[in-house]
Design a protein around this motif. Structure first.
Motif, PDB file in Angstrom:
ATOM      1  N   HIS B 342      22.333  56.765 -10.611  1.00  0.00           N
ATOM      2  CA  HIS B 342      21.182  56.297 -10.166  1.00  0.00           C
ATOM      3  C   HIS B 342      20.324  57.004  -9.125  1.00  0.00           C
ATOM      4  CE1 HIS B 342      23.378  52.267 -11.337  1.00  0.00           C
ATOM      5  NE2 HIS B 342      22.490  52.552 -12.078  1.00  0.00           N
ATOM      6  N   ARG B 343      21.114  57.775  -8.477  1.00  0.00           N
ATOM      7  CA  ARG B 343      20.336  58.488  -7.627  1.00  0.00           C
ATOM      8  C   ARG B 343      19.588  59.753  -7.969  1.00  0.00           C
ATOM      9  NH1 ARG B 343      24.688  57.169  -3.879  1.00  0.00           N
ATOM     10  NH2 ARG B 343      26.146  58.633  -4.725  1.00  0.00           N
ATOM     11  N   VAL B 344      19.777  60.132  -9.100  1.00  0.00           N
ATOM     12  CA  VAL B 344      19.116  61.162  -9.785  1.00  0.00           C
ATOM     13  C   VAL B 344      17.780  60.955  -9.883  1.00  0.00           C
ATOM     14  CG1 VAL B 344      18.825  62.325 -12.055  1.00  0.00           C
ATOM     15  CG2 VAL B 344      21.050  62.033 -11.224  1.00  0.00           C
ATOM     16  N   ALA B 345      17.252  59.776 -10.528  1.00  0.00           N
ATOM     17  CA  ALA B 345      15.991  59.169 -10.639  1.00  0.00           C
ATOM     18  C   ALA B 345      15.371  58.841  -9.516  1.00  0.00           C
ATOM     19  CB  ALA B 345      15.916  58.102 -11.487  1.00  0.00           C
ATOM     20  N   GLU B 346      16.166  58.406  -8.396  1.00  0.00           N
ATOM     21  CA  GLU B 346      15.559  57.932  -7.211  1.00  0.00           C
ATOM     22  C   GLU B 346      14.974  58.908  -6.401  1.00  0.00           C
ATOM     23  OE1 GLU B 346      18.477  55.850  -5.129  1.00  0.00           O
ATOM     24  OE2 GLU B 346      18.494  54.201  -6.573  1.00  0.00           O
ATOM     25  N   PHE B 347      15.969  60.186  -6.408  1.00  0.00           N
ATOM     26  CA  PHE B 347      15.605  61.395  -5.292  1.00  0.00           C
ATOM     27  C   PHE B 347      14.544  62.391  -6.407  1.00  0.00           C
ATOM     28  CE2 PHE B 347      18.594  59.243  -3.142  1.00  0.00           C
ATOM     29  CZ  PHE B 347      18.416  59.500  -1.844  1.00  0.00           C
ATOM     30  N   ALA B 348      15.019  62.476  -7.620  1.00  0.00           N
ATOM     31  CA  ALA B 348      13.749  63.177  -8.104  1.00  0.00           C
ATOM     32  C   ALA B 348      12.451  62.504  -7.833  1.00  0.00           C
ATOM     33  CB  ALA B 348      14.086  63.342  -9.702  1.00  0.00           C
TER      34      ALA B 348
END
Ligand SMILES: Cc1ncc(COP(=O)(O)O)c(C=O)c1O
Lengths: 449, 483
Positions: B342-348
């Protein structure tokens, strides 16, 4: 957070710069109905230590076997330096060399690869790789049809790897190209040029060594192709070319000497077996066909100070320039494996590769003697490179299961693709097999039969 | 210096090959007459040569590499180390599945995770890159129409912003291609789409977020238009990083998708490959999936082949595609886990929007100023070029001097002088700030000393290369020199 370096301070400062209240806000253009509830089948994250433990357990579960199997993927010694160098971040974590000035390492590696693979195949030009040997055959067929312009039929002998033929079929079937199967001679296990069907064909595919390990009469087949207005496509084991006549020299002396395209599986040159991949497909050709080639090609040139350098070239063939008119859709290829191959070829050199090839040939000869002495005789008469078909007293599947109990992967069962051969097994002994290994194999085989 | 220049006749590495054995049982006419022109160098010479070559590369491990559409994020070293355990490396691809239950378990679990991530009914891991997945996907679309006897569908639609592999793939699958224009907001021109679809429409290929760096807001309407016309929809997953775990392509209504594991799942790009391009399919395309697929019965795993999936489009590779790449993706997925994904998309997305905001403040023009950035965005340097003569290419080259890899340039083609910038989630704020500073400096240089920028790069192993000479006077191997 794994691999995300942001601190709480970073996040708030960044949101402030953007003018957003939360990270959630950044997704406000996505229709709410599409926003998912989240992932349910992905487990909680693990530490590197825990994942290491898990992977080691899985690896141990698989264990290690003594390979007497080839069928397109061969166990060879790979110098330790190869994968240590390949794993350098500068090679490993670079993208396709779009910015040439920042990618001279990768570009020169590919140029050196093109030089070495064409030296082995005796061909004039090479691309920077295709996905694997099977797709390289498919691309070679498409390329031959483009070059021929008239015929859309290609002759493919049954002595070509059965899975390669299936993959090629998938690749060409929607473009109105017909693959015409050619049978082999039952006694010799090779294709008889005199038996090839008359007609107009774009190409004849010529495997060397063929799937049975047998050496085809490549000169006669190449000459037949050229006499019938077809291109000759060689599909070769690159290691074998340290011993065998390169495709660029196939055929009787004459103006159109040599195969027109030579492709194959690059795995024997530095790629570990790895359950099947990543490997790479190589494609080499005559200069006259270079504009029909798929994939990337590197050329040597100079910079604005006249200093030599390397760049991707002839890009007008490729999808990012020509889109629907490109020679292929390939984009990402198998660059890192080509990098391994360049190093492998450099560390072995011409003499080393020749010794490996000769040692494979000799070991397979020893293997055939040993299994013949326990009653498993060769099915075909005539020379082989480093693989051969033997006849068993029982269905191969039963024998293989028994060998497996002794930690031996005993060969490739031909029953499914060549039922006419009876209880036939394709076996191989590379330079990695010792005399003791071979004796153990024969003994275990005898017990299994 | 080429490796060939280090070569000396008779030099070899005796410890790397077995001793010579005579071969005298093969017919002379099938043998090679002279040794191949390969280098004869010592092991140390080879190691130095290739180490030095590596040092001429920019890479993720050495440089910020914001190549749009390519998702150049950190490639965890653990993934490499664990995919290269000796048992995995030593296993023969045709060995019985009984000898590979460990590796098959990893692949099966990867299939299950990718089904969840994509919201699709089935996943086949076998395609070896994005374009190879596209081929599998479009071949399945064709197999689906063929199975229904619907032979009139001869055309694939692609937006004009599509990656070149999309139209090239459609043609390889025997289709003609029609391009759909993009509207001012960066979305598909839906009226044009409506006018284009019909009984001849086999399908539409779409990247979402698109290669313009924006989320296609009308995706539901687009699905309706194509599906009502009897076509299927293809999702190019090159930009999946932007929505990983947050929006599932299956929920967007796509029938078939590919993923680029060498982007979203952080497997290394290796200077050109290998990649992995698994395909996910909806219920109606399940019967056509490429083989092999990993099946599970009780506690044991096996390869599903044509006997299990008789309508399959067939095999894509000699074995199971780029299996070692799939193992690396599996390790990455296990390290991240659900929350990490989930954090991948958020921080990208955070990084892209931050970089876009900072660059706008610095005076750069973005292509779609009214839109949020997805995980990437486009800067257009058209004004700068009109004002100073400095092109996107010049700025890209000058960035190399400042220690940054260039963004993607001149793609998508519809935005003039574009830089497609994708920072990815693994970059820190400081790196992004330094990148902004570098671009600001270049902007200043463009206005005060344009020649300096036009001559860039200066600090790389070579300066700008003569591409025309490369194509006109082909020198493709070291034997061609002087031709
Ligand atoms: C949008 C898009 N589609 C497809 C591809 C093709 O993927 P691959 O290079 O893995 O074949 C790319 C790769 O650059 C891409 O950016």
């Amino acid at each position: 957070m794994p691999f995300v370096p942001h601190t709480e301070d970073d996040i708030s400062a960044m949101l402030q710069s953007i003018g957003a209240k939360s990270i959630e806000d950044l997704f406000d253009e996505i229709p709410v109905a599409l926003q998912s509830e989240g992932l349910t089948q992905v487990p909680e994250g693990l530490s590197e230590m825990a994942v290491t433990r898990l992977m080691q357990e899985r690896a141990e579960q698989d264990g290690r076997y003594l390979n007497f199997i080839g069928a397109g993927a061969y166990e060879h010694h790979i110098p330790a330096a190869v994968w240590q160098l390949v794993s350098r971040g500068e090679f490993y974590s670079a993208y396709t060399p779009y910015q040439a000035e920042a990618s001279q390492g990768t570009l020169q590696v590919i140029y050196e690869y093109q030089s070495m693979i064409t030296a082995l195949t005796g061909m004039e030009v090479s691309n920077a790789s295709l996905y694997d040997g099977a797709t390289a055959l498919g691309e070679a067929i498409l390329m031959a049809v483009r070059a021929h312009k008239k015929a859309r039929r290609v002759l493919v002998p049954r002595t070509v790897h059965p899975i390669y033929r299936k993959v090629a079929q998938v690749m060409v079937q929607n473009q109105n190209i017909e693959l015409v199967e050619v049978d082999y001679d039952r006694a010799s296990g090779i294709v008889d040029a005199a038996s090839l069907p008359a007609g107009e064909y774009a190409a004849l595919v010529i495997p060397q060594p063929n799937f049975f390990g047998r050496l085809e009469e490549v000169d006669a087949l190449t000459d037949w192709a050229h006499a019938n207005g077809a291109l000759a496509i060689g599909i070769v084991n690159p290691l074998s070319l340290a011993l065998l006549k390169p495709p660029g020299e196939w055929g009787a002396q004459g103006a159109d000497i040599g195969a027109d395209i030579a492709v194959g599986e690059g795995q024997p040159l530095g790629c570990p077996l790895s359950s099947g991949g990543p490997y790479y497909g190589f494609m080499t050709a005559k200069m006259a066909l270079v504009r029909q080639m798929p994939g990337r090609i590197v050329g040597k040139t100079v910079d604005l100070e006249g200093k030599p350098g390397f760049a991707l070239t002839l890009q007008a063939r490729e999808q990012h320039i020509r889109r629907s008119k490109a020679t292929s859709n390939i984009c990402t290829n198998q660059g890192l494996l080509v990098t391994a191959s360049v190093m492998h070829m450099s560390l072995l050199g011409p003499q080393g590769l020749q010794n490996v090839a000769a040692s494979c040939h000799a070991n397979t000869g020893e293997l055939l003697k040993a299994v013949a002495s326990v009653g498993a005789k060769p099915v075909f008469a005539g020379p082989v490179f480093h693989e051969a078909v033997i006849q068993l007293a029982k269905p191969a599947a039963e024998v293989l299961a028994a060998l497996r109990q002794q930690k031996i992967v005993g060969g490739y069962d031909l029953a499914r693709d060549y039922p006419e051969l009876g209880n036939a097994l394709l076996v191989c002994a590379t330079e990695t097999r010792t005399a003791e290994d071979i004796a153990l194999y024969a003994k275990t085989l005898a017990a299994a039969m | 210096m080429l490796i060939a220049d280090l070569s000396r006749p008779g030099r070899n590495n005796a410890s790397q090959a077995p001793a010579a054995v005579a071969v005298n049982d093969l017919p002379a006419h099938l043998l090679r007459k002279s040794a191949p022109d390969l280098p004869q160098v010592s092991e140390m010479d080879a190691v130095r040569h290739y180490t030095r070559l590596s040092q001429k590369n920019f890479s993720i491990d050495t440089h910020f590499y914001p190549l749009g559409s390519c998702t150049m994020k950190y490639n965890p070293r653990a993934a490499n180390a664990l995919a290269m355990l000796p048992q995995f490396l030593g296993r023969h691809p045709s060995a019985d599945a009984a000898t590979g239950q460990g590796v098959l378990a990893c692949l099966y679990e990867l299939q299950e995770m990718l089904k969840d991530v994509t919201g699709m009914a089935g996943v086949s891991l076998t395609p070896m890159a994005g374009a190879h997945g596209e081929f599998a996907g479009v071949a399945m679309i064709r197999a689906y129409h063929d199975a229904r006897g619907d032979a009139a569908r001869t055309e694939i639609l692609v937006p004009d912003a599509a990656h070149g592999t999309n139209p090239a793939t459609a043609v390889m699958c025997g289709y003609s291609v029609r391009e759909i224009p993009t509207n001012r907001e960066g979305d598909v021109d839906i009226e044009a789409l409506k006018a284009a679809v019909g009984p001849h429409t086999a399908g539409l290929m779409l990247t979402n977020p698109s290669t313009l760096g924006v989320f296609e807001k009308q995706i539901q309407a687009i699905q309706q238009v194509v599906h009502e016309a009897g076509g299927l929809t293809y999702y190019d997953g090159a930009n999946l990083n932007a929505i990983l775990g947050r929006v599932k392509p299956g929920d967007m209504g796509f029938d078939v998708i590919h993923m680029n594991l060498h982007k979203t799942f952080s497997t290394p790009h290796g200077g050109g490959g290998p990649g992995a391009g698994p395909v996910g399919v909806s219920e109606r395309l399940l019967p056509f999936m490429p083989i092999p697929v990993v099946g599970k019965a009780g506690d044991s795993y096996r390869w599903l082949d044509e006997k299990d999936i008789p309508q399959s489009i067939g095999r894509m590779s000699a074995h199971m595609g780029n299996l070692g790449v799939l193992l690396r993706a599996y390790v990455y997925a296990r390290l991240l886990g659900r929350d990490g994904m989930h954090r991948v998309a958020e921080f990208a997305t955070l990084n892209a929007n931050y970089l876009m905001a900072e660059l706008r403040k610095a005076g750069f023009e973005v292509a779609y100023p009214t839109r949020r950035a997805s995980h990437e965005f486009i800067v257009s340097l058209k004004k700068l070029r009109d004002e100073t003569g400095i092109s996107a290419m010049d700025v890209a080259k000058r960035l190399l001097d400042k220690g940054f890899h260039a963004p993607t340039t001149y793609f998508p083609l519809l935005v003039p002088e574009c830089l497609l910038i994708e920072p990815t989630e693994t970059e820190s704020r400081e790196t992004l700030d330094r990148f902004v500073d570098a671009l600001k400096e270049i902007l200043h240089e463009a206005r005060t000393d344009a020649e300096l920028v036009k001559g860039a790069p200066y600090s790389t192993p070579v300066r700008r290369l003569d591409d025309v000479k490369a194509a006109r006077e082909l020198d493709l191997t070291w034997r061609m020199v002087g031709r």
